[in-house]
Design a protein around this motif. Structure first.
Motif, PDB file in Angstrom:
ATOM      1  N   MET A 460     103.615 -42.038 -31.710  1.00 14.49           N
ATOM      2  CA  MET A 460     104.540 -41.596 -30.901  1.00 14.49           C
ATOM      3  C   MET A 460     104.439 -40.206 -30.074  1.00 14.49           C
ATOM      4  N   VAL A 479     112.149 -37.422 -23.229  1.00 17.00           N
ATOM      5  CA  VAL A 479     111.800 -38.880 -23.414  1.00 17.00           C
ATOM      6  C   VAL A 479     111.068 -38.976 -24.735  1.00 17.00           C
ATOM      7  N   TRP A 481     108.684 -41.385 -26.910  1.00 14.84           N
ATOM      8  CA  TRP A 481     108.279 -42.731 -26.903  1.00 14.84           C
ATOM      9  C   TRP A 481     107.849 -43.315 -28.339  1.00 14.84           C
ATOM     10  N   ALA A 485     104.616 -48.133 -26.589  1.00  9.08           N
ATOM     11  CA  ALA A 485     105.398 -48.338 -25.853  1.00  9.08           C
ATOM     12  C   ALA A 485     104.832 -48.055 -24.238  1.00  9.08           C
ATOM     13  N   THR A 486     104.986 -48.866 -23.433  1.00  7.64           N
ATOM     14  CA  THR A 486     104.609 -48.599 -22.102  1.00  7.64           C
ATOM     15  C   THR A 486     105.774 -48.541 -21.080  1.00  7.64           C
ATOM     16  N   ALA A 487     105.413 -48.036 -19.879  1.00  6.42           N
ATOM     17  CA  ALA A 487     106.629 -48.171 -18.718  1.00  6.42           C
ATOM     18  C   ALA A 487     106.541 -49.616 -18.267  1.00  6.42           C
ATOM     19  N   ASN A 491     111.571 -51.671 -22.279  1.00  6.24           N
ATOM     20  CA  ASN A 491     111.893 -50.894 -23.344  1.00  6.24           C
ATOM     21  C   ASN A 491     113.363 -50.750 -23.761  1.00  6.24           C
ATOM     22  N   THR A 493     116.285 -48.319 -24.690  1.00  6.46           N
ATOM     23  CA  THR A 493     116.230 -47.119 -24.501  1.00  6.46           C
ATOM     24  C   THR A 493     117.668 -46.687 -24.912  1.00  6.46           C
ATOM     25  N   VAL A 523     113.143 -46.457 -27.286  1.00  5.98           N
ATOM     26  CA  VAL A 523     113.014 -45.170 -26.556  1.00  5.98           C
ATOM     27  C   VAL A 523     114.280 -44.413 -26.921  1.00  5.98           C
ATOM     28  N   ILE A 567     110.730 -46.803 -17.264  1.00  2.00           N
ATOM     29  CA  ILE A 567     110.778 -46.630 -18.731  1.00  2.00           C
ATOM     30  C   ILE A 567     111.758 -47.610 -19.380  1.00  2.00           C
ATOM     31  N   THR A 568     112.727 -48.082 -18.544  1.00  2.00           N
ATOM     32  CA  THR A 568     113.681 -49.023 -19.081  1.00  2.00           C
ATOM     33  C   THR A 568     114.309 -49.715 -18.102  1.00  2.00           C
TER      34      THR A 568
END
Length: 720
Positions: A460, A479, A481, A485-487, A491, A493, A523, A567-568
């Protein structure tokens, strides 16, 4: 503690890290202009009957909606595992017992599976250093409640130093702000028969001496402010009825509250009274020779006293003595010289664009400064052991994260080996709490307590980012993570915010959040929007009253930035906030519903037409304005969630939570919003705990159930 400090503390107590409408439910924004608002008759609110907190019909309505939400959320496969996980965190034996010093003891309230309402207990510092300290129970709240047939929640105690044997113990039914107060002996561990006792009210009391109390409470008609807090302070002698207590100070009905502080520092004994004029300004008066003498400082300058010194913190720029001091500056001056008319100050802290003063603490010879720098904590100190040449230095402390400290200095003790000692907490999003014993004047400290990791943070990471609000202001946010997790825009969130009352949100460790959200692939985002205190008074004042909308624009900007950065996405983005943060949720989802697929709206303000008429709401007009003023209402109605729900918009399925026992933010806010949305055809979830006060829960069982419902809802709405 000053009245304003007490009220602000009450707001800060809701960190899950804190008011109502008579316009028609059909009123839509833009249909009534300010010039018309003062003269147009107000249609009846069809849902106002839900403001009757304990009415048979409203409670039946609550029960029906609770059961409907339970039926769905408790059936989720996540619910019971989440509840057990959260309860395990809340009851974990390695929790660091928060302590407050009184004389030779450290006191703590401890709640666990055997002691749901808690043990008020104490130990010595020598014992506290041990891995398993020996604790002495002073008062068992569960046993007391069972014996008296009451759902008692401990609300602290005011104890008379330096012996701290005589205490006024405060007990709340179910967690409400209102409390009963009874005199208690910490040696015999018994309530004193025939001792001081106050009936249930939002009381304020302070010891003058062993046989005298200063009391502010509900003395009958006219004794409370419009906000429901004490307006009148009386001096009550032992052995006499409360009705015989003598009035010594009065505020006005429009004030927030009246209060009294007794300083028993040897050589500096003094009594001063205070009128909290609103949430951010006050007038103080010293009792000298039997007469009240006003402290000649502006109402927006906060004051504190430390032996011969007075500390001052202006909320606005202050021109005095030929100089101008910026808002958020901390000054110190000789009190007697100031009272003689001298205006000579030493600057202990001066804010910058990125640095603000969160708080200060006092030891026998040091002023400890808790500084926020780009939302992370730093520590500085001033050494006044040689008052004519005080020295300043930066303290080497853990960074970056959040530092919280508490002085162990007892000003009532003439000799005290702990006079320059303090305890220091450090935490960040992924680092469990550590408690250090520190000494002013030194960077050396010893670890007193540290927590085991409550979740596996391997892989994390936390980062700080910035969004650009509608007016160009840079708004920071964090943020956190989860592992792997990837962008990629998928995700789940959770975005959290508050944005009011100069409350700062900083990095903090949460085992519950780690297990229920991060550890399951979610996230987490923390937004530092205007209205908070992260950058001092100016950051707060930029988003109050006529400019309150800026808080919502900042929060929306963070949401948009999360989506733009992939990110989401709206399908996977949820938001959460409570109290003023609940208002933030309501304003945000009614303005931009397309951005979110989940909203957790906790103990919220939502009906901003009547917030000032319900419970403590009148005390918040310095934040929001006065809805009875046509100009103010023309601003407020633009964001009042209850007045901006539309039949024609598509909203996420919002989850509203509140408490029947919340006597600060009226449960009618959430009830009426749910009724309004339901009649317009929108599906919602609703949970009203019958206990818990403004925090929403009275014990760990209730907290775990509430949080499990919330996280089950979030996974239902946001999961892949």
């Amino acid at each position: 503690m000053k009245t304003l400090d007490l009220l602000r503390l009450k707001r800060r107590q809701l960190t899950t890290l804190g008011a109502a409408v008579s316009l028609a439910a059909a009123l839509l924004p833009g249909t009534l202009h300010a010039a018309d608002a003062a003269s147009a008759p107000e249609p009846a609110d069809p849902h106002q009957w839900l403001e009757e907190v304990l009415g048979e019909k409203p409670l039946a309505w609550v029960k029906e909606r609770n059961e409907a939400s339970f039926k769905v959320l408790k059936a989720r496969p996540e619910f019971e595992p989440l509840r057990q996980d959260l309860l395990g965190v809340l009851n974990a034996r390695d929790r660091i017992p928060g302590v407050s010093r009184m004389g030779g003891f450290l006191y703590n309230l401890w709640q666990d599976e055997q002691h749901k309402r808690g043990l008020w207990r104490r130990t010595t510092l020598a014992e506290y250093r041990k891995a398993e300290p020996a604790w002495e129970t002073v008062l068992d709240l569960d046993a007391l409640g069972a014996a008296e047939g009451e759902s008692w929640v401990f609300h602290g105690a005011q104890c008379l130093g330096p012996s701290y044997r005589r205490c006024m113990v405060n007990l709340s039914r179910g967690g409400s702000d209102a409390q009963v107060s009874r005199e208690f002996d910490t040696v015999s561990k018994q309530f004193i028969k025939g001792g001081f006792e106050l009936p249930e009210a939002k009381s304020q009391l302070t010891w003058l001496d062993e046989n005298t109390l200063f009391v502010g409470t509900d003395f009958g008609p006219g004794s409370l402010t419009d906000s429901g807090y004490p307006r009148v302070i009386k001096q009550w002698k032992r052995g006499t009825p409360l009705s015989a207590a003598m009035t010594v100070f009065e505020g006005e009905a429009k004030d927030v509250a009246a209060s009294v502080v007794v300083d028993r520092t040897p050589g500096h004994h003094r009594v001063f009274f205070q009128r909290a004029l609103d949430f951010y300004s006050s007038s103080s008066f010293f009792l000298q020779g039997g007469k009240l003498v006003k402290l000649e400082i502006p109402d927006d300058v906060e004051s504190g006293f430390w032996g011969p010194w007075m500390l001052l913190k202006p909320r606005n720029d202050w021109q005095v003595g030929g100089s101008t001091y910026k808002s958020g500056t901390l000054l110190i001056t000789d009190l007697k010289a100031y009272q003689r008319g001298e205006r000579k100050f030493k600057v202990l802290f001066q804010p910058t664009a990125t640095r603000s003063l969160a708080s200060y603490n006092l030891t026998r010879s040091h002023v400890l400064l808790s500084v926020i720098d780009q939302v992370a904590s730093k520590l500085e100190e001033w050494d006044f052991s040689k008052p004519q040449a005080p020295r300043h230095r930066e303290v080497k402390a853990p960074f970056p994260g959040a530092l919280h400290l508490a002085s162990l200095y007892d000003s009532e003790l003439p000799r005290d080996e702990l006079a320059d000692r303090y305890v220091l907490y450090y935490t960040d999003f992924l680092t469990p709490d550590t408690l250090f014993l520190s000494r002013a004047g030194s960077d050396e400290r010893q670890v007193l307590k540290s927590r085991q990791a409550q979740f596996d943070a391997t892989g994390m990471r936390a980062e700080q980012r910035f969004a650009t609000s509608k007016d160009g202001t840079r708004v920071p946010y964090f943020v956190i993570w989860p592992k792997g997790a990837t962008a990629d825009g998928s995700n789940p969130t959770l975005l959290y915010g508050y944005g009011g009352f100069e409350v700062s949100l900083q990095p903090g460790y949460s085992g519950g959040r780690g297990r229920a959200w991060l550890g399951r692939g979610g996230v987490y985002v923390l937004a530092n929007i205007r209205g908070g205190g992260e950058f001092g008074p100016a950051w707060h004042q930029a988003a109050i009253k006529a400019n309150k909308q800026r808080s919502y624009e900042d929060f929306i900007a963070v949401a948009e930035d999360l989506i733009a950065a992939k990110i989401t996405s709206p399908r996977h983005l949820g938001i959460m906030g409570g109290s003023n943060g609940g208002l933030l949720m309501g304003a945000t989802f009614t303005q931009r519903p397309e951005l979110f697929n989940a909203v957790v709206c906790q103990v919220p303000l939502l009906d901003m037409r009547r917030f000032h008429k319900l419970l403590a709401g009148a005390s918040w007009m310095a934040e929001y304005g006065n809805p009875d003023d046509a100009k103010d209402w023309d601003v407020i109605r633009q964001y009042s969630p209850y007045h901006n729900v539309s039949k024609d918009k598509t909203y996420p399925k919002v989850f509203f939570t509140t408490s029947t026992r919340d006597d600060r933010v009226h449960p009618g806010h959430a009830r009426k919003m749910v009724a309004r949305m339901t009649e317009l055809g929108h599906e919602v979830y609703y949970y009203e705990n019958t206990e818990g006060g403004h925090g929403g829960a009275a014990d760990n069982e209730q907290r775990a159930t509430l949080q499990a419902l919330e996280y089950s809802y979030l996974w239902q709405q946001l999961g892949r």
